[in-house]
Design a protein around this motif. Structure first.
Motif, PDB file in Angstrom:
ATOM      1  N   GLU A 111       0.827  -1.200   0.000  1.00 13.83           N
ATOM      2  CA  GLU A 111       0.000   0.000   0.000  1.00 13.83           C
ATOM      3  C   GLU A 111       0.864   1.253   0.000  1.00 13.83           C
ATOM      4  OE1 GLU A 111      -2.656   0.261   3.301  1.00 13.83           O
ATOM      5  OE2 GLU A 111      -3.789   1.923   2.426  1.00 13.83           O
ATOM      6  N   GLU A 112       0.441   2.233  -0.778  1.00 18.53           N
ATOM      7  CA  GLU A 112       1.077   3.546  -0.792  1.00 18.53           C
ATOM      8  C   GLU A 112      -0.004   4.604  -0.615  1.00 18.53           C
ATOM      9  OE1 GLU A 112       3.345   3.914  -4.351  1.00 18.53           O
ATOM     10  OE2 GLU A 112       4.547   2.123  -3.937  1.00 18.53           O
ATOM     11  N   ARG A 113       0.417   5.864  -0.695  1.00 22.06           N
ATOM     12  CA  ARG A 113      -0.541   6.939  -0.423  1.00 22.06           C
ATOM     13  C   ARG A 113      -1.779   6.839  -1.305  1.00 22.06           C
ATOM     14  NH1 ARG A 113       0.923  13.382  -0.457  1.00 22.06           N
ATOM     15  NH2 ARG A 113      -1.094  14.139   0.259  1.00 22.06           N
ATOM     16  N   LYS A 140      -7.349  -0.934   1.024  1.00 22.66           N
ATOM     17  CA  LYS A 140      -6.907   0.441   1.269  1.00 22.66           C
ATOM     18  C   LYS A 140      -7.410   0.867   2.626  1.00 22.66           C
ATOM     19  CE  LYS A 140      -4.910   4.176  -0.443  1.00 22.66           C
ATOM     20  NZ  LYS A 140      -3.993   4.299   0.677  1.00 22.66           N
ATOM     21  N   ARG A 141      -6.522   1.473   3.375  1.00 20.28           N
ATOM     22  CA  ARG A 141      -6.878   1.837   4.735  1.00 20.28           C
ATOM     23  C   ARG A 141      -7.233   3.316   4.828  1.00 20.28           C
ATOM     24  NH1 ARG A 141      -2.505   2.077   9.493  1.00 20.28           N
ATOM     25  NH2 ARG A 141      -3.843   3.054  11.040  1.00 20.28           N
ATOM     26  N   TRP A 142      -8.205   3.641   5.679  1.00 17.98           N
ATOM     27  CA  TRP A 142      -8.500   5.028   6.024  1.00 17.98           C
ATOM     28  C   TRP A 142      -8.655   5.058   7.538  1.00 17.98           C
ATOM     29  CZ3 TRP A 142     -12.463   8.223   7.975  1.00 17.98           C
ATOM     30  CH2 TRP A 142     -12.267   9.597   7.729  1.00 17.98           C
ATOM     31  N   TYR A 143      -7.578   5.473   8.187  1.00 22.27           N
ATOM     32  CA  TYR A 143      -7.521   5.456   9.648  1.00 22.27           C
ATOM     33  C   TYR A 143      -7.924   4.084  10.191  1.00 22.27           C
ATOM     34  CZ  TYR A 143      -6.553  10.378   9.198  1.00 22.27           C
ATOM     35  OH  TYR A 143      -5.964  11.557   8.861  1.00 22.27           O
ATOM     36  N   GLN A 382      34.582  -2.985  26.298  1.00 24.61           N
ATOM     37  CA  GLN A 382      33.952  -1.774  25.778  1.00 24.61           C
ATOM     38  C   GLN A 382      33.334  -2.035  24.418  1.00 24.61           C
ATOM     39  OE1 GLN A 382      35.708   1.966  25.955  1.00 24.61           O
ATOM     40  NE2 GLN A 382      36.290   1.775  28.101  1.00 24.61           N
ATOM     41  N   ASP A 383      32.106  -1.650  24.336  1.00 26.46           N
ATOM     42  CA  ASP A 383      31.355  -1.829  23.111  1.00 26.46           C
ATOM     43  C   ASP A 383      32.052  -1.169  21.920  1.00 26.46           C
ATOM     44  OD1 ASP A 383      29.166  -2.673  21.664  1.00 26.46           O
ATOM     45  OD2 ASP A 383      28.139  -0.772  21.911  1.00 26.46           O
ATOM     46  N   SER A 386      34.222  -3.209  19.607  1.00 27.43           N
ATOM     47  CA  SER A 386      33.639  -4.384  18.950  1.00 27.43           C
ATOM     48  C   SER A 386      34.013  -4.472  17.480  1.00 27.43           C
ATOM     49  CB  SER A 386      32.115  -4.347  19.066  1.00 27.43           C
ATOM     50  OG  SER A 386      31.739  -4.316  20.399  1.00 27.43           O
ATOM     51  N   TYR A 690      28.732 -11.783  22.929  1.00 29.10           N
ATOM     52  CA  TYR A 690      28.860 -11.249  24.289  1.00 29.10           C
ATOM     53  C   TYR A 690      27.747 -11.719  25.199  1.00 29.10           C
ATOM     54  CZ  TYR A 690      31.479  -8.324  21.110  1.00 29.10           C
ATOM     55  OH  TYR A 690      32.321  -7.903  20.119  1.00 29.10           O
TER      56      TYR A 690
ATOM     57  N   ARG B 130      28.965  -3.911  29.394  1.00 31.32           N
ATOM     58  CA  ARG B 130      29.628  -3.471  28.165  1.00 31.32           C
ATOM     59  C   ARG B 130      29.325  -2.012  27.839  1.00 31.32           C
ATOM     60  NH1 ARG B 130      28.757  -5.742  23.377  1.00 31.32           N
ATOM     61  NH2 ARG B 130      30.903  -5.445  22.725  1.00 31.32           N
ATOM     62  N   ASN B 132      29.257   0.099  30.255  1.00 28.01           N
ATOM     63  CA  ASN B 132      29.998   0.795  31.297  1.00 28.01           C
ATOM     64  C   ASN B 132      31.423   1.025  30.782  1.00 28.01           C
ATOM     65  OD1 ASN B 132      30.635   1.928  33.734  1.00 28.01           O
ATOM     66  ND2 ASN B 132      30.920  -0.029  34.781  1.00 28.01           N
ATOM     67  N   VAL B 133      31.559   1.961  29.884  1.00 28.29           N
ATOM     68  CA  VAL B 133      32.809   2.139  29.138  1.00 28.29           C
ATOM     69  C   VAL B 133      33.893   2.745  30.025  1.00 28.29           C
ATOM     70  CG1 VAL B 133      31.613   2.409  26.959  1.00 28.29           C
ATOM     71  CG2 VAL B 133      32.106   4.424  28.347  1.00 28.29           C
ATOM     72  N   THR B 134      35.108   2.584  29.580  1.00 23.89           N
ATOM     73  CA  THR B 134      36.238   3.178  30.289  1.00 23.89           C
ATOM     74  C   THR B 134      36.428   4.619  29.832  1.00 23.89           C
ATOM     75  OG1 THR B 134      37.282   1.028  30.392  1.00 23.89           O
ATOM     76  CG2 THR B 134      38.699   2.933  30.779  1.00 23.89           C
ATOM     77  N   GLN B 185       2.775  12.602   5.480  1.00 23.06           N
ATOM     78  CA  GLN B 185       2.567  11.151   5.493  1.00 23.06           C
ATOM     79  C   GLN B 185       3.446  10.446   6.527  1.00 23.06           C
ATOM     80  OE1 GLN B 185       0.370   9.784   2.894  1.00 23.06           O
ATOM     81  NE2 GLN B 185      -0.070  11.976   2.837  1.00 23.06           N
ATOM     82  N   ALA B 202      -0.579   9.441   8.065  1.00 19.15           N
ATOM     83  CA  ALA B 202      -1.676   9.675   7.120  1.00 19.15           C
ATOM     84  C   ALA B 202      -2.784   8.651   7.356  1.00 19.15           C
ATOM     85  CB  ALA B 202      -1.144   9.581   5.696  1.00 19.15           C
ATOM     86  N   ALA B 203      -3.858   8.820   6.622  1.00 12.37           N
ATOM     87  CA  ALA B 203      -4.995   7.924   6.808  1.00 12.37           C
ATOM     88  C   ALA B 203      -4.617   6.474   6.497  1.00 12.37           C
ATOM     89  CB  ALA B 203      -6.132   8.371   5.899  1.00 12.37           C
ATOM     90  N   TRP B 204      -3.725   6.261   5.534  1.00 18.74           N
ATOM     91  CA  TRP B 204      -3.451   4.902   5.073  1.00 18.74           C
ATOM     92  C   TRP B 204      -2.366   4.192   5.885  1.00 18.74           C
ATOM     93  CZ3 TRP B 204       1.395   3.629   3.077  1.00 18.74           C
ATOM     94  CH2 TRP B 204       2.246   4.699   2.823  1.00 18.74           C
ATOM     95  N   ASN B 206      -1.541   5.287   9.302  1.00 22.88           N
ATOM     96  CA  ASN B 206      -1.547   5.902  10.623  1.00 22.88           C
ATOM     97  C   ASN B 206      -1.160   4.932  11.735  1.00 22.88           C
ATOM     98  OD1 ASN B 206      -3.311   6.705  13.216  1.00 22.88           O
ATOM     99  ND2 ASN B 206      -2.611   8.495  12.102  1.00 22.88           N
TER     100      ASN B 206
END
Lengths: 691, 263
Positions: A111-113, A140-143, A382-383, A386, A690, B130, B132-134, B185, B202-204, B206
């Motif tokens: 579906e698109e606009r 098609k959706r309307w709310y 330390q992340d 990585s 990890y 992890r 808890n960085v240095t 949108q 948007a309506a489609w 939401n």
């Protein structure tokens, strides 16, 4: 795929679901996303699995719907028609009617606009003609409102193509009426006069409650049992209440005269978490003091209990340590190796800089994963480190034994066993729903690292295969249709007792030989060879087997029937949403020649959904229709049970008694034994290092 | 009073540039100090907030300029907004151009209010080692008062509406009117903790989502040009790295405590 089969109820109800209510996603009476009688262009979330039941007098619909891809819905359905004799017409008085078929829906455009979602669908694809439908539908959706309008052929259009349907009905001695047509032909699709159908779904401000109203074009007077289907109106209306994330209840009024009620059990398999009973990962020691000598026995024990890595051998070569063994606990090798890195770092002298994990399965060397010790420690701490660590990991194939000193060696556990329930279910053919539920005792005894005995004893707890009556013309050898005879003879049977050896010709060629009682109905011997380079999108294998049909008492005796059977198989990793295609060409059990195509998608958590179809030259000789097909879902059992390790459970729907296109149920296949040759999930989920 | 290792400042948006210069100078100066040890973020937080009262942890933040490289600069965003404004002017879209210029002004006003996207409450840091960085260089710590508004970037410019319990994206739809080149949108919702979510309004398509106080809702640019596609990704990411509130205080912290042996 050899998997444990588990209860569908457990799969749907008891798996913690990550799925929440999706707007516009309601299961129709037939199963699959729709309103009540009509389908919509909406799709469930990828990975969704739904069991659906609905009752609209006199129909009961039992269906399973899967969503392997965002644009593809596949389902399997049984429709049961029943009622007291006085309410049925003369044709079927006093009988039940069973119908089954595969349903499919393809999303052509999202579906698109300004554009609606558009889908093309098929009901009873390859099934009997009574419920056969093809349709094109837009939503098609309307709310909070979702409008659908479609054009249908066949049942959805009120097609009066009942002559064919009635011609195909058969009444067996048990009083069950079935449709005996599995005949599939593209000539029959989109035939007859089309009709428009449509409806509106409404999401109320109260999230669990949704309403539907629809125009159902079907003319129920055109069905074989007119007296039972009064139709005062083409308008149906209903309410859908979501009791929990997994349970949806439906109540409606259809045909202006008939109550509909139903329930859907759903889960999303792609979001299955692992059962959280793992021992915690070891903290990485920040101490700069490391032992001068390691306690290898203690280290290996810890690798087994915490990292899920059964160590076969540890070799040290200068600053590199090679750990050879089999993963036993976690689906993710990243997780196993991450935990192993911690254990080794905490216990080893500091001059060991590289950990090399040699992943094996039943003695087959599948690959070496190489980790830099310091980089791993930095990444754990330390992340931000990585990325460097991730870039330092590499996998390779190295069949030659590692050089250096063997510092630890241990024979793998010689004897393992397990007990599990198994449910096999019939799909297709005229037999309606057939099943066998049995308790399986499995055991494996290793003779050395590359050879082992395996055995399986099955104790049938319940089955309805007595309902099956062989009614074919005898043109095809009876290779599967004796199933009920096996169960009549004994409720306890030896389903497997074989010796298997595997080996490697070089880095990429794997071989296997086996002999003994190969499955419930066949003994014999066979072999397989597989070419599977590391991470290649193509693999090729050939298996050849000589088999002899077993006696019905499931002992060691055999019957007169024997044959050669085997296939050449090409596996193709399509690269599209993890879809694997496998094409097998060869000779089947009934000496028929043909091909099987198998398409499956594996999700990141190990869940697999797939379907297959077999076409052989015996199909025309077989009364039950012209091709064999099935659906299956397999999932890692650690989502359900603590300590399930890397085992998988499964649900499958396939013909149990069909003779054409029947394959030998080999206990092991090299493609499954070498699954770690595919590393795509390994690279895709680095955070599991990890956990 | 115990010696405190921070330079203390308070202020609001009007003082941003001046404060930024002072902070940067402070960081540079502290960078020359010899550092005895490395410290964990948890240790630094415990020390840095030791004397602070009524810390509202969801709006507490830090920024480590040495490790957190800025991939998207305010200057680049401002330049792209200039281009977009020019495009709207050529197209005769006066209202959209005016809105874009307001966006640009707001971007520049937020320029120095940078943070590293991370939660720093001590309990969370202990539970997630992890993260808890240095820390081995001076960093900026700060905290903001809880916000009481929702900020909406739309074809009306940048407007604020009072937050109230239960407010959702549907409740602010009137603030997201249709205008050529600025989407009615799709929006991006940026929560004060730095989480970004693309939502249909948007309506489609939401999707109603609850809005936390201090959330920013940013309309997408719907021009089919490369700059708009980049901008729709970049602006939410950049906004996620801004301080989580208006009324904030920040200070420079230099580690000088016992070395850590945690992991």
């Amino acid at each position: 795929m050899k998997t444990r089969t588990i209860s569908s109820f457990v799969a749907a109800c008891c798996i913690p679901s990550l799925a929440h209510a999706q707007p516009n996603v309601i299961q129709s009476d037939f199963g699959g996303v729709g309103l009540q009688q009509i389908p919509t262009a909406r799709m469930a979330a990828p990975g969704a699995l739904t069991f659906n039941f609905s009752r609209t007098e006199p129909y009961e619909q039992y269906s399973v719907s899967t969503q392997p891809l965002s644009w593809l819905e596949l389902g399997f359905r049984y429709t049961r028609l029943s009622g007291p004799a006085s309410e049925l017409d003369a044709l079927l008085s006093g009988y039940d009617y069973l119908n089954n078929g595969i349903d499919a829906k393809i999303l052509l455009k999202g579906e698109e606009r300004y554009w609606p979602a558009i889908a093309l669908g098929f009901r009873n694809l390859g099934g009997s003609s009574l419920f056969r439908s093809e349709y094109l539908v837009a939503s098609k959706r309307w709310y909070s409102f979702d409008f659908s309008l479609g054009m249908g052929w066949g049942y959805l259009a009120g097609d009066d193509d009942i002559d064919n349907a009635i011609d195909n009905l058969e009444v067996d001695s048990q009083g069950t009426v079935t449709s005996n047509s599995d005949y599939f032909s593209t000539d029959r699709l989109f035939r007859g006069s089309p009709a428009l159908f449509g409806g509106i779904g409404y999401q109320t401000p109260w999230e669990p409650l949704r309403f539907s109203v629809e125009y159902d074009a079907n003319d129920y007077k055109n069905e074989p049992l007119p007296s039972n289907r009064d139709q005062d109106s083409h308008i149906n209306a209903g309410a859908h209440y979501q009791l929990t994330d997994n349970v949806d209840m439906h109540l409606g009024w259809e045909r202006g005269s008939t109550l509909m009620w139903g329930v859907s059990l759903s889960t999303n398999l792609s979001g299955l978490p692992q059962f959280q009973s793992d021992p915690p990962a070891e903290p990485v020691s920040a101490s700069s003091e490391h032992p001068i000598e390691a306690n290898w026995q203690e280290t290996a024990d810890k690798l087994d209990s915490n990292a899920g890595f059964a160590v076969r051998r540890i070799t040290r070569d200068d600053n590199t340590l090679t750990i050879e063994g089999e993963p036993t606990r976690y689906q993710s090798l990243r997780k196993s190796e991450g935990r192993a890195n911690r254990i080794l770092h905490n216990r080893l002298p500091e001059n060991i800089e590289t950990f090399r994990y040699r992943q094996t399965n039943h003695g087959l060397v599948l690959r070496d994963d190489v980790h830099n010790r310091d980089m791993f420690v930095d990444a754990v701490q330390q992340d931000s480190n990585s990325t460097l660590y991730e870039q330092s990991i590499y996998a390779q194939t190295k069949l030659a034994k590692p050089t250096g000193n063997v510092v630890y060696e241990h024979e793998p556990k010689r004897f393992t066993y397990g007990l599990s329930p198994v449910l096999v279910q019939n799909a297709g053919g005229p037999d309606g729903y057939l099943y066998q539920l049995y308790l399986s005792l499995d055991a494996e005894l290793r003779t050395d690292s590359n050879g082992w005995f395996s055995g399986q004893v099955g104790w049938t707890l319940a089955d309805n295969l007595d309902d099956y009556n062989y009614s074919d013309n005898g043109n095809v050898d009876r290779v599967r249709s004796h199933r009920s005879d096996y169960l009549d003879e004994s409720s306890v049977g030896l389903y497997n007792l074989q010796y298997t050896r595997v080996g490697q010709l070089n880095d990429n060629w794997f071989v296997m030989g086996y002999g003994g009682i190969l499955e419930m109905m066949y003994s014999g011997a066979g072999g397989e060879i597989l070419y599977r380079p590391l991470d290649s999108i193509f693999s090729y294998g050939i298996d050849a087997n000589w088999v002899k049909q077993r006696d019905f008492d499931q002992g060691f005796g055999t019957r007169d029937y024997d044959t050669w059977t085997g296939h050449a198989t090409a596996y193709f990793d399509t690269g599209y949403h993890d879809v694997l295609a496998a094409l097998s060409v060869g000779r089947y059990l009934a000496k028929d020649f043909g091909a099987t195509i198998d398409l499956s998608r594996e999700f990141a958590n190990g869940v697999n959904m797939g379907l297959w179809a077999t076409f052989t030259d015996a199909d025309d000789d077989f009364d039950e229709g012209d091709f064999n097909r099935g659906l299956y879902v397999s999932l890692p059992l650690d989502a359900l049970f603590s300590g399930a390790g890397r085992q998988k459970g499964g649900l499958s729907w396939q013909p149990l008694t069909r003779d054409s296109g029947a394959r030998l149920n080999r206990r092991y296949s090299l493609y499954e034994l070498t699954q770690e040759r595919d590393t795509q999930y390994y690279w895709r989920n680095p955070e599991e290092s990890y956990e | 009073m115990a010696w405190s290792p921070y330079i203390h400042m308070e202020g609001s948006q009007t003082m941003v540039i001046k404060r930024t210069v002072i902070l940067m100078m402070g960081i540079v100066l502290l960078g020359f100090l010899p550092l005895a040890h490395a410290y964990t973020l948890h240790e630094a937080v415990v020390n840095a907030f030791a004397e602070k009262e009524d810390v509202f942890w969801p709006a507490a933040f830090y920024h480590n300029a040495e490790t957190d490289n800025e991939h998207i600069s305010a200057e680049r965003l401002a330049a792209e907004l200039d281009n977009l404004a020019l495009q709207f002017r050529i197209n005769g879209e006066i209202q959209s151009r005016s809105a874009i210029l307001q966006w640009q002004k707001t971007v520049l006003s937020l320029q120095g209010r940078r943070r590293t996207v991370a939660r720093i409450d001590p309990v969370m840091l202990l539970a997630h080692p992890r993260q808890n960085v240095t820390i081995n260089n001076p960093v900026v710590f700060g905290m903001c008062s809880p916000s009481d508004f929702i900020e909406i970037w739309s074809s009306k410019g940048v407007v604020r509406r009072p937050w109230h319990s239960g407010i959702t994206t549907n409740d602010i739809k009137q603030e997201l009117p249709h205008s050529q080149g600025i989407s009615s949108q799709w929006v991006n919702l940026i929560t004060p903790d730095g989480h970004i979510q693309r939502l249909g309004i948007a309506a489609w398509n939401n999707t109603s989502k609850p809005l936390p106080p201090g959330a920013r809702v940013v309309s997408e640019i719907s021009l089919n040009i490369v700059a708009a596609h980049w901008f729709n990704q970049a602006l939410p990411q950049w906004l996620a790295t801004r301080w989580p509130g208006d009324h904030c205080q920040s200070w420079i912290y230099s580690p000088n405590m016992t070395p850590s042996n945690e992991n």
